[in-house]
Structure formats: structure tokens, C-alpha cells
Design a protein around this motif. Structure first.
Motif, PDB file in Angstrom:
ATOM      1  N   MET A  82       0.829  -1.204   0.000  1.00  0.00           N
ATOM      2  CA  MET A  82       0.000   0.000   0.000  1.00  0.00           C
ATOM      3  C   MET A  82       0.863   1.254   0.000  1.00  0.00           C
ATOM      4  O   MET A  82       1.932   1.279   0.609  1.00  0.00           O
ATOM      5  N   ARG A 116       0.539   5.120   1.201  1.00  0.00           N
ATOM      6  CA  ARG A 116      -0.249   6.058   1.997  1.00  0.00           C
ATOM      7  C   ARG A 116       0.510   7.367   2.095  1.00  0.00           C
ATOM      8  O   ARG A 116       1.747   7.372   2.101  1.00  0.00           O
ATOM      9  N   THR A 132      -1.489   6.246  -6.706  1.00  0.00           N
ATOM     10  CA  THR A 132      -1.869   6.250  -5.294  1.00  0.00           C
ATOM     11  C   THR A 132      -3.355   6.539  -5.148  1.00  0.00           C
ATOM     12  O   THR A 132      -3.876   7.485  -5.742  1.00  0.00           O
ATOM     13  N   ASP A 133      -4.027   5.744  -4.350  1.00  0.00           N
ATOM     14  CA  ASP A 133      -5.462   5.920  -4.102  1.00  0.00           C
ATOM     15  C   ASP A 133      -5.679   7.191  -3.284  1.00  0.00           C
ATOM     16  O   ASP A 133      -5.041   7.381  -2.239  1.00  0.00           O
ATOM     17  N   ASP A 170      -8.084   7.897  -1.436  1.00  0.00           N
ATOM     18  CA  ASP A 170      -8.597   7.560  -0.113  1.00  0.00           C
ATOM     19  C   ASP A 170      -7.471   7.237   0.863  1.00  0.00           C
ATOM     20  O   ASP A 170      -7.691   7.231   2.086  1.00  0.00           O
ATOM     21  N   ALA A 171      -6.260   6.966   0.335  1.00  0.00           N
ATOM     22  CA  ALA A 171      -5.114   6.676   1.193  1.00  0.00           C
ATOM     23  C   ALA A 171      -4.287   7.931   1.475  1.00  0.00           C
ATOM     24  O   ALA A 171      -3.205   7.845   2.051  1.00  0.00           O
ATOM     25  N   THR A 199      -1.004   2.166  10.445  1.00  0.00           N
ATOM     26  CA  THR A 199      -1.611   1.438   9.331  1.00  0.00           C
ATOM     27  C   THR A 199      -0.585   0.906   8.332  1.00  0.00           C
ATOM     28  O   THR A 199      -0.945   0.157   7.424  1.00  0.00           O
ATOM     29  N   SER A 200       0.677   1.282   8.481  1.00  0.00           N
ATOM     30  CA  SER A 200       1.717   0.859   7.537  1.00  0.00           C
ATOM     31  C   SER A 200       2.501  -0.318   8.093  1.00  0.00           C
ATOM     32  O   SER A 200       2.726  -0.416   9.302  1.00  0.00           O
ATOM     33  N   ASP A 260       5.081  -1.755   2.716  1.00  0.00           N
ATOM     34  CA  ASP A 260       4.249  -0.610   2.359  1.00  0.00           C
ATOM     35  C   ASP A 260       5.120   0.601   2.073  1.00  0.00           C
ATOM     36  O   ASP A 260       6.330   0.621   2.377  1.00  0.00           O
TER      37      ASP A 260
END
Length: 431
Positions: A21, A23, A61-62, A64-65, A89-90, A94
Motif C-alpha cells: 500500500m 499512503r 496512489t489511491d 482515499d489513502a 496502518t503501515s 508498504d
């Protein structure tokens, strides 16, 4: 460059899960709630944060992130809360992006801070910043470089790769007569007392202090190096606009390629003044593993010019003795170094102009660039040098660092960009 650069890519590269992910926390501190600072509002900082969000979206990159904090929302508590969520959250593999745009300044560091050899902390001013508080000896609403470095370290300790981008002055001084707004507040405007730097100490790190240890890779971009100015022309920062433009126009494959494509010349200037550090060889947003510079160097012929290695104790973590030590060699040719030894490699003249990349590989396999984005230039009548301070433990925490073979890799490229020669210098802790 900052002392301890050799540690920025400190630990082994993490195994990357298939669903890594990305972020981001994007801050544009464009206004101040304190009326005494109202005249220093910087509307372009909000534009910078939105522009960088668009650039990250182009890279996949999203949205929402992404956490976007601008205007009155860009307070110190809100920034800290966003960074806390980023850390929790990471995980391993990530990627985290931290972007800060706004005013910067400097203040006296705590006495004996080993990570501030010049005796000054860099401060990023959030929306709730105010004048100097003499009792606590702090600037309210200011994010200190030490905290930024600690948070970078926490992310990297989780195995998260971090790209930190700062569009703010790190020099703490003002320039006049240019067509733009300098993104700094002079310390005296905030009532911050003056402090004398330590003799001979240079801190080239700006805000990226303390991000020394961890498993994730680190790349840092900053609009202004030490003593330099970041500019805002009303449409946001010149650096952020150039960075976002380079992403949109060139779709660069690596951070090094991205840095080379950024044209962030200041108003009336002729050269880019931005600053980079970390594992620039990594793919953009760390989408893949970094190349092995050791194998590349071993496959090339020797450099077409001489190099001279010297070692002294003049690193900022130890005062230099009267007689510098002579470099000690192991049987296999590696140079043996002690904690806080400062290493310098001088490069001789080249017959034709060459661009030299300088990469440091630590014992855990992480690479750090010790050269500017476009490399060091060697030519007839022109010399270059590169240096670093070798440490065996984190000077801030005392934590022991990984031991093993470490390398300085020098790769020369011709005017067409072809690699034509290399030198590989090995180092190891003496005890």
C-alpha cells in the motif's frame, strides 16, 4: 551533506508483499491562527499539497489513502494525528509519503544534541504556530526536525519505505529583491533567541534529522539545502510545481531520474538549489527492488582518474585530535574504521568532463547517494570529493548498527550517460 548519510538506507530491504500500500500525509500550512503571524500567510502552500496529491494520484496512489491538511486544518495536533495513523496502518513492504509545505525557521537545539552539530533545530510552522515561548524554550505549533526524524525511523523500523518531501526554507534567513516570497520566517520575527553554531560544524540535513535506522528504504527531497531559500510565487512553491511537472511529463522510473528531471531554479537563478538524500536508485514510490550497484561497478573498468582516500576524526560526533590517524587496512584490502571516523575521497582530473555517481552501501545492503542528483563533475582543472562519517551505533539512541562489509561505489558516466568506469572501496569496523 548531512553527517551519517551512510546510514539513511540502513537495514536490509524488506520483502515486498503483492498488495503493498502507498499512503500519504500531505500538509500545506497556508495560514496562521495567531494574529501576529497573519501577515505571513502563504496561500500557495495549500496549492502545493493539492498539487502533490494530484501527482501521487498520477502515480497510482489511491486518494482515499491520502490525508490532506491545509489552511486552518493544518495544526500541529492534526499533523501528529495523521502521522500516527500513517505509522499504525503501515507495515513491511508498504510505502509512506510525507509532504510538508509552508514556512520554516530555526531555533536553538538542546545542549549537546548529537544530531544537531550546528546547534540549531529546523522548525516547520503549522497553522497554530506562535512566537517563541521563553519558559518552555519552544515555538508553539512547530514541528521539530527531531520529531520528523523519529517518525521516519518508526516507519522504517516497520519495514515501510518512506519518501519525505519538504517545500520549505531550511536556512532561516531572508533574501530581498526577488520576484517571489521566501518560505521562511526569520527567527527574530518569532522572538527566537540567537545562538552561535558549534565551531566548524555543518548541518546539511535540513528537516530530515534522525531518520537513521530501520528496515525500510528512505528518500528525501527538499526545496532548499542548508542556508538556502525555497520560493513561492503565488501559485505555490516553485519546487513542488517543478516536481509535480516532472512526474507528469517524464514518468521517471527511479528517484534519481525524477530528481534529474526537476527544474526548480529560483527566481532569476540559473541552477536548481534543491536537496536530495537517501536511496535515489530505488524505483519511484519504491515500486520494486533497488539495483545492485556493486555488480555494476565490478563489471566496469577502473575509473580513468586517480582517487585518494583519507581518514580523520573531524566528524561532527567527535573532535579532531592533533594528529589524524593513518587509514588501517585489512588483509583483504578493506579500510578498517572506528566509530566517528570521517572518510574523504578526493578525485583527480579527468581528460574529458565526466559525471560521477557516489553510492554508499551499508552492511545491511541499503544504498545512499552521496552526490547531487546530476552527479559530481570531474574535468581538466576541476576536482571533486565525497565524504561521510562512519558510525557503529546510532549516536542518538546508542543502538548498535548492523556489522559487515560496507562499500563506497564511484561510477563515472560520459556526456551521453554511458557508464565507462568505476571504483569500489570497501570498509569495515575495526573492532
Amino acid at each position: 551533506m548531512r553527517l551519517f548519510l551512510a546510514l539513511l538506507g540502513l537495514a536490509a530491504l524488506p520483502m515486498e508483499p503483492a498488495a503493498a500500500m502507498v499512503r500519504a500525509v500531505l500538509v500545506g500550512a497556508s495560514t496562521f491562527s495567531d494574529p501576529t503571524l497573519g501577515a505571513y500567510a502563504l496561500p500557495g502552500a495549500a496549492t502545493d499539497a493539492r498539487r502533490m496529491a494530484d501527482a501521487l494520484a498520477m502515480l497510482g496512489t489511491d486518494r482515499d489513502a491520502m490525508t490532506l491538511l491545509t489552511g486552518e486544518a493544518a495544526t500541529l495536533p492534526a499533523i501528529r494525528a495523521a502521522l500516527d495513523r500513517l505509522a499504525t496502518t503501515s507495515g513491511a513492504g508498504d510505502r509512506a509519503v510525507i509532504f510538508l509545505s509552508g514556512h520554516g525557521t530555526q531555533a536553538p537545539a538542546s545542549r549537546g544534541d548529537p544530531l544537531e552539530p550546528d546547534g540549531r533545530d529546523e522548525l516547520f510552522l503549522a497553522a497554530d504556530a506562535g512566537p517563541w515561548d521563553a519558559r518552555s524554550k519552544t515555538v508553539p505549533g512547530a514541528l521539530i526536525d527531531d520529531e520528523i526524524g523519529r517518525r521516519i525511523g518508526e516507519l522504517r523500523a516497520r519495514g515501510t519505505d518512506v519518501w519525505v518531501i519538504i517545500d520549505s526554507c531550511t536556512g532561516g534567513s531572508l533574501l530581498r529583491g526577488s520576484a517571489g516570497t521566501p518560505k521562511t520566517l526569520a527567527p527574530e520575527r518569532l522572538g527566537i533567541p540567537a545562538t552561535a553554531p558549534l565551531r566548524g560544524a555543518v548541518d546539511g540535513s535540513g528537516f530530515v534529522d534522525g531518520g537513521l535506522a530501520g528496515g525500510g528504504r528512505l528518500v528525501a527531497f527538499a526545496a532548499a539545502g542548508p542556508g538556502a531559500i525555497a520560493w513561492d510565487d503565488g501559485d505555490g512553491g516553485a519546487f513542488t510545481r517543478a516536481l509535480a511537472g516532472a512526474i507528469a511529463q517524464h514518468a521517471p522510473a527511479s528517484f534519481a531520474a525524477l530528481a534529474a528531471a526537476v527544474d526548480a531554479r529560483p527566481p532569476g537563478g540559473t541552477s536548481a538549489g534543491f536537496w536530495t538524500a537517501g536511496e535515489l536508485s530505488a524505483p519511484v514510490l519504491f515500486d520494486g527492488r533497488s539495483p545492485d550497484m556493486i555488480d555494476l561497478a565490478r563489471a566496469l573498468p577502473p575509473l580513468p582518474f586517480a582517487t585518494t582516500l583519507s581518514v580523520d576524526r573531524a566528524g561532527a560526533c567527535r573532535a579532531a585530535p592533533a594528529t589524524p590517524p593513518r587509514p588501517a587496512k585489512a588483509d583483504d584490502g578493506a579500510t578498517l574504521l572506528r566509530h566517528c571516523d570521517h572518510v574523504r575521497v578526493d578525485m583527480g582530473e579527468a581528460g574529458s568532463p565526466l559525471r560521477v555517481e557516489a553510492w554508499y552501501r551499508d552492511a545491511a545492503g541499503g544504498y545512499t547517494s552521496l552526490a547531487p542528483p546530476l552527479g559530481l563533475i570531474v574535468a581538466a582543472g576541476r576536482w571533486a570529493n565525497v565524504g561521510f562519517t562512519f558510525v557503529t551505533h546510532d549516536p542518538g539512541t546508542g543502538r548498535a548498527l548492523p556489522r559487515g562489509e560496507e562499500y563506497l561505489v564511484l561510477i563515472a558516466r560520459d556526456s551521453g550517460g554511458a557508464a565507462i568506469g568505476a571504483t569500489l572501496l570497501a570498509f569495515r569496523a575495526a573492532t
